[in-house]
Design an enzyme around this catalytic site. Structure first.
Site, PDB file in Angstrom:
ATOM      1  N   ALA A   1      40.754  41.297  25.909  1.00  0.00           N
ATOM      2  CA  ALA A   1      42.120  40.749  25.956  1.00  0.00           C
ATOM      3  C   ALA A   1      43.162  41.846  25.828  1.00  0.00           C
ATOM      4  CB  ALA A   1      42.304  39.736  24.830  1.00  0.00           C
TER       5      ALA A   1
ATOM      6  N   ARG B   1      51.111  40.975  36.181  1.00  0.00           N
ATOM      7  CA  ARG B   1      51.533  40.007  37.194  1.00  0.00           C
ATOM      8  C   ARG B   1      52.060  38.691  36.599  1.00  0.00           C
ATOM      9  NH1 ARG B   1      46.120  40.284  40.522  1.00  0.00           N
ATOM     10  NH2 ARG B   1      45.405  41.114  38.525  1.00  0.00           N
TER      11      ARG B   1
ATOM     12  N   THR C   1      37.492  47.909  31.906  1.00  0.00           N
ATOM     13  CA  THR C   1      36.704  46.910  31.183  1.00  0.00           C
ATOM     14  C   THR C   1      35.521  47.512  30.403  1.00  0.00           C
ATOM     15  OG1 THR C   1      35.761  46.416  33.375  1.00  0.00           O
ATOM     16  CG2 THR C   1      37.330  44.850  32.493  1.00  0.00           C
TER      17      THR C   1
HETATM   18  C1  UD1 Z   1      37.355  41.586  37.099  1.00  0.00           C
HETATM   19  C2  UD1 Z   1      36.025  42.153  37.639  1.00  0.00           C
HETATM   20  C3  UD1 Z   1      35.673  41.489  38.957  1.00  0.00           C
HETATM   21  C4  UD1 Z   1      35.626  39.989  38.756  1.00  0.00           C
HETATM   22  C5  UD1 Z   1      36.962  39.476  38.187  1.00  0.00           C
HETATM   23  C6  UD1 Z   1      36.840  38.014  37.827  1.00  0.00           C
HETATM   24  C7  UD1 Z   1      35.917  44.429  36.802  1.00  0.00           C
HETATM   25  C8  UD1 Z   1      36.027  45.858  37.162  1.00  0.00           C
HETATM   26  N1  UD1 Z   1      36.126  43.596  37.790  1.00  0.00           N
HETATM   27  O1  UD1 Z   1      38.402  41.997  37.995  1.00  0.00           O
HETATM   28  O2  UD1 Z   1      34.412  41.954  39.463  1.00  0.00           O
HETATM   29  O3  UD1 Z   1      35.315  39.349  40.001  1.00  0.00           O
HETATM   30  O4  UD1 Z   1      37.289  40.186  36.987  1.00  0.00           O
HETATM   31  O5  UD1 Z   1      38.080  37.494  37.398  1.00  0.00           O
HETATM   32  O6  UD1 Z   1      35.631  44.098  35.669  1.00  0.00           O
HETATM   33  N2  UD1 Z   1      40.845  44.358  30.163  1.00  0.00           N
HETATM   34  C9  UD1 Z   1      40.842  45.050  28.971  1.00  0.00           C
HETATM   35  N3  UD1 Z   1      41.018  46.414  28.991  1.00  0.00           N
HETATM   36  C10 UD1 Z   1      41.178  47.103  30.138  1.00  0.00           C
HETATM   37  C11 UD1 Z   1      41.159  46.382  31.367  1.00  0.00           C
HETATM   38  C12 UD1 Z   1      40.991  45.002  31.344  1.00  0.00           C
HETATM   39  O7  UD1 Z   1      40.716  44.460  27.897  1.00  0.00           O
HETATM   40  O8  UD1 Z   1      41.314  48.328  30.054  1.00  0.00           O
HETATM   41  C13 UD1 Z   1      40.658  42.887  30.133  1.00  0.00           C
HETATM   42  C14 UD1 Z   1      41.863  42.165  30.675  1.00  0.00           C
HETATM   43  O9  UD1 Z   1      42.760  41.836  29.626  1.00  0.00           O
HETATM   44  C15 UD1 Z   1      41.229  40.902  31.293  1.00  0.00           C
HETATM   45  C16 UD1 Z   1      39.835  41.357  31.670  1.00  0.00           C
HETATM   46  O10 UD1 Z   1      39.587  42.552  30.964  1.00  0.00           O
HETATM   47  O11 UD1 Z   1      41.122  39.860  30.331  1.00  0.00           O
HETATM   48  C17 UD1 Z   1      39.640  41.560  33.174  1.00  0.00           C
HETATM   49  O12 UD1 Z   1      40.524  42.552  33.665  1.00  0.00           O
HETATM   50  P1  UD1 Z   1      41.258  42.366  35.051  1.00  0.00           P
HETATM   51  O13 UD1 Z   1      42.106  43.584  35.281  1.00  0.00           O
HETATM   52  O14 UD1 Z   1      41.917  41.056  35.112  1.00  0.00           O
HETATM   53  O15 UD1 Z   1      40.012  42.434  36.098  1.00  0.00           O
HETATM   54  P2  UD1 Z   1      39.981  41.886  37.593  1.00  0.00           P
HETATM   55  O16 UD1 Z   1      40.698  42.839  38.483  1.00  0.00           O
HETATM   56  O17 UD1 Z   1      40.418  40.475  37.608  1.00  0.00           O
END
Ligand code: UD1
Ligand code: CA
Length: 454
Positions: free
Chosen positions: A9, A15, A78
C-alpha cells in the site's frame, strides 16, 4: 501451517489525483485497505504486515492495531516493497501471502484457495490469474505445455502475440517463505522503469527449474484494481450489488437495488421492504417487517420492528416498534421514539425521548425533552431549549395536550394531563391537570383527571 499476509500500500496512486492516500478511499463506506485486511484475514493465520509509503502516517493511523506496518521510502517497485518486511518476517517460516491493497473486490475465499494451491505445490509459489477479454494494463501470463507459469510479461514490453494472451496476473501470490527472501535479493532492477518488480520472481524460479502454479479466478470482477476514480466507481457499484444481493437472499425486499445504498455492516431484518433512493449508513440496525423509504437517509441508528419511515433523515436515533414517521421528518442524535409513536411532516427531534404513543403531527422542534406516553404535541410546538448559552431540559408528563404553536421555554416541567392553549408561551412549570394559556401563559382552570392508564 503459519500463513502471513503482506499488503502492498505504498504506491502514490498518482492517477487518483487526490490528497487522500489511494487505499483510504472508501468503497461502500469502508476504506479500500479495510476490504483488503478483511480478505486476508480469511486466508492468513498471523497479524498482517502493511507496506506503507505515500501517506504513510495516515495509513498507519488507520490500520492501528489490526496490522503491523513497515515503511517503504523511496518506493522502488513491488519487489522492493516486499523486501521491507524482511526484518519482521525472515526466518519465521510458513507461507507468505502477498496482495495489493487496492483490490477491494478480491474475496477472502479466493485467497484461501490460493493458499491451498501453494500447500500442494512442491515449487516455491503460486499465483492468482484471471481470464479477461479486456486485458488492458495487466501483466500477461505465459504458460508452458505442462501448465506451469513461465513468465509474466508486463503490457509495455509484450509482443503483439503476447498482448493477445487473455490470462492475466491478478497481483496476489503465495510464497514459500524460506524461498522468498533469498529470491527477492536476486531480482534485478527493471531496465525500462528502474524499479524492482515482484513479477520477476517468476523468472528467478523458472531459471532454477522450480514449478510455479496458477490458480484461476472465476469471477473476473474480483481482479479490478483501483488506479483511477473511474475504477473506484466500478468497484463501488459491484460491491453494492454484492451486498444488496446478500440482503435480498436473507429475506429483505429491495424494490430497486440499483438505487439502494446499504453500507457494509448494516443489518436489515427479514420482510423489511426498502424503497428506492434509500441510504443506510454506518452502524445501522433495522429489524423485521419495516417499510423504509423511498428517499430516506439513515445513519448510525437502530430501528425495531414494523415501523414506517417515509422520506426522512435519521442520525444517531432509536426507533422502537410500530413507529410511523414522515414524510420529511428529521431525527438527530439521541432521538428516541417509543412504540407506536407517530411523527408527521416537518418535525425535528434531538436528544429527546418520546414515550409510547406520543403524537407529533406537524412542524415541531423537540430538543432535550422527555415526553410522557400518549401526549399530543400540537402543530408548530417548539421547545425553546437554548438561551444563547446553555441547553435546558423540558419534561412533559403523560396524556398532556400541547396546543398548536406553543412555545415551551425551558427549563420547564409540565404535569400529567395538563393542556396548553394555542399560541401560549409557557415560561413556568404547569401542575398536573391544569389548563394554561396566553403570553406568558397563566393557569386558566383545573381539568378533570383523564389518563390512558386506569
Ligand atoms: C501490477 C502487476 C501486474 C498486474 C497488476 C494487477 C507488477 C510489476 N505488475 O501492475 O502484473 O497485472 O498489478 O493490478 O507488480 N506498490 C508499493 N510500492 C511500490 C510500488 C507499488 O507498495 O514501490 C503497491 C501499490 O501501492 C499497489 C500495488 O503495489 O497497491 C501495485 O502497484 P501498481 O503500480 O498499481 O502495479 P500495476 O502497474 O497495476
Ligand atoms: Ca494497480
Amino acid at each position: 501451517m503459519k500463513v502471513t499476509a503482506i499488503l502492498l500500500a505504498a504506491g502514490q496512486g498518482t492517477r487518483m489525483k487526490s490528497d487522500l492516500p489511494k487505499v483510504l478511499h472508501p468503497v461502500l463506506g469502508q476504506p479500500m485497505i479495510w476490504h483488503a485486511l478483511e480478505a486476508v484475514k480469511q486466508a492468513a493465520s498471523e497479524t498482517p504486515v502493511v507496506v506503507v509509503g505515500h501517506g504513510a502516517e495516515k495509513v498507519t493511523d488507520y490500520v492501528g492495531a489490526s496490522a503491523r506496518t513497515v515503511v517503504q521510502d523511496p518506493q522502488l517497485g513491488t519487489a522492493h516493497a516486499v523486501i521491507q518486511a524482511t526484518p519482521l518476517l525472515r526466518g519465521t517460516g510458513g507461507l507468505v501471502l502477498v496482495c495489493y491493497a487496492d483490490m477491494p473486490l478480491l474475496r477472502g475465499e479466493t485467497l484461501a484457495r490460493l493458499v491451498e494451491k501453494q500447500k500442494a505445490n512442491r515449487g516455491p509459489f503460486s499465483m492468482l490469474t484471471v481470464f479477461n477479454d479486456d486485458p488492458h494494463g495487466f501483466g500477461r501470463i505465459v504458460r508452458a505445455a505442462d501448465g506451469t507459469v513461465q513468465a509474466i510479461v508486463e503490457e509495455y514490453v509484450a509482443t503483439e502475440e503476447q498482448k493477445r494472451i487473455k490470462e492475466l496476473n491478478v497481483g496476489a501470490y503465495c510464497f514459500h517463505a524460506d524461498w522468498l527472501w533469498d529470491a527477492l535479493a536476486l531480482i534485478e532492477k527493471n531496465p525500462h522503469k528502474g524499479e524492482y518488480y515482484l513479477t520477476d520472481a517468476v523468472e528467478v524460479a523458472v531459471k532454477a527449474g522450480l514449478p510455479i502454479q496458477a490458480e484461476v479466478m472465476e469471477d473476473a470482477k474480483e481482479a479490478i484494481g483501483v488506479n483511477t476514480r473511474v475504477h473506484l466507481s466500478e468497484v463501488e457499484a459491484e460491491m453494492r450489488r454484492r451486498v444488496n444481493e446478500s440482503h435480498m437472499l436473507n429475506g429483505v425486499t429491495l424494490i430497486d437495488p440499483a438505487s439502494t445504498y446499504i453500507e457494509i455492516g448494516v443489518k436489515v431484518g427479514r420482510d423489511t421492504v426498502v424503497w428506492p433512493n434509500t441510504y443506510l449508513h454506518g452502524k445501522t440496525e433495522i429489524g423485521e417487517g419495516n417499510v423504509i423509504g423511498p428517499n430516506t437517509i439513515i445513519r448510525d441508528s437502530k430501528i425495531g420492528n414494523h415501523c414506517k419511515v417515509l422520506a426522512s433523515v435519521l442520525e444517531g436515533a432509536l426507533l422502537e416498534d410500530d413507529v410511523d414517521m414522515g414524510p420529511f421528518a428529521r431525527l438527530r442524535k439521541g432521538a428516541r421514539l417509543g412504540n407506536h409513536v407517530h411523527m408527521g411532516n416537518f418535525g425535528e427531534v434531538k436528544d429527546s425521548y418520546l414515550h409510547d404513543g406520543v403524537k407529533m403531527g406537524h412542524f415541531s422542534y423537540i430538543g432535550n425533552a422527555d415526553i410522557g406516553a400518549e401526549t399530543n404535541i400540537g402543530a408548530g410546538t417548539i421547545t425553546c431549549n437554548y438561551d444563547g448559552e446553555k441547553k435546558h431540559p423540558t419534561t412533559i408528563g403523560e396524556d398532556v395536550f400541547i396546543g398548536s404553536d406553543t412555545m415551551l421555554v425551558a427549563p420547564l416541567t409540565i404535569g400529567d394531563g395538563a393542556r396548553t392553549g394555542a399560541g401560549s408561551v409557557v415560561t413556568k412549570d404547569v401542575p398536573p391537570d391544569t389548563l394554561v394559556a396566553g403570553v406568558p401563559a397563566r393557569a386558566i382552570k383545573k381539568l378533570e383527571k383523564k389518563r390512558h392508564k386506569t
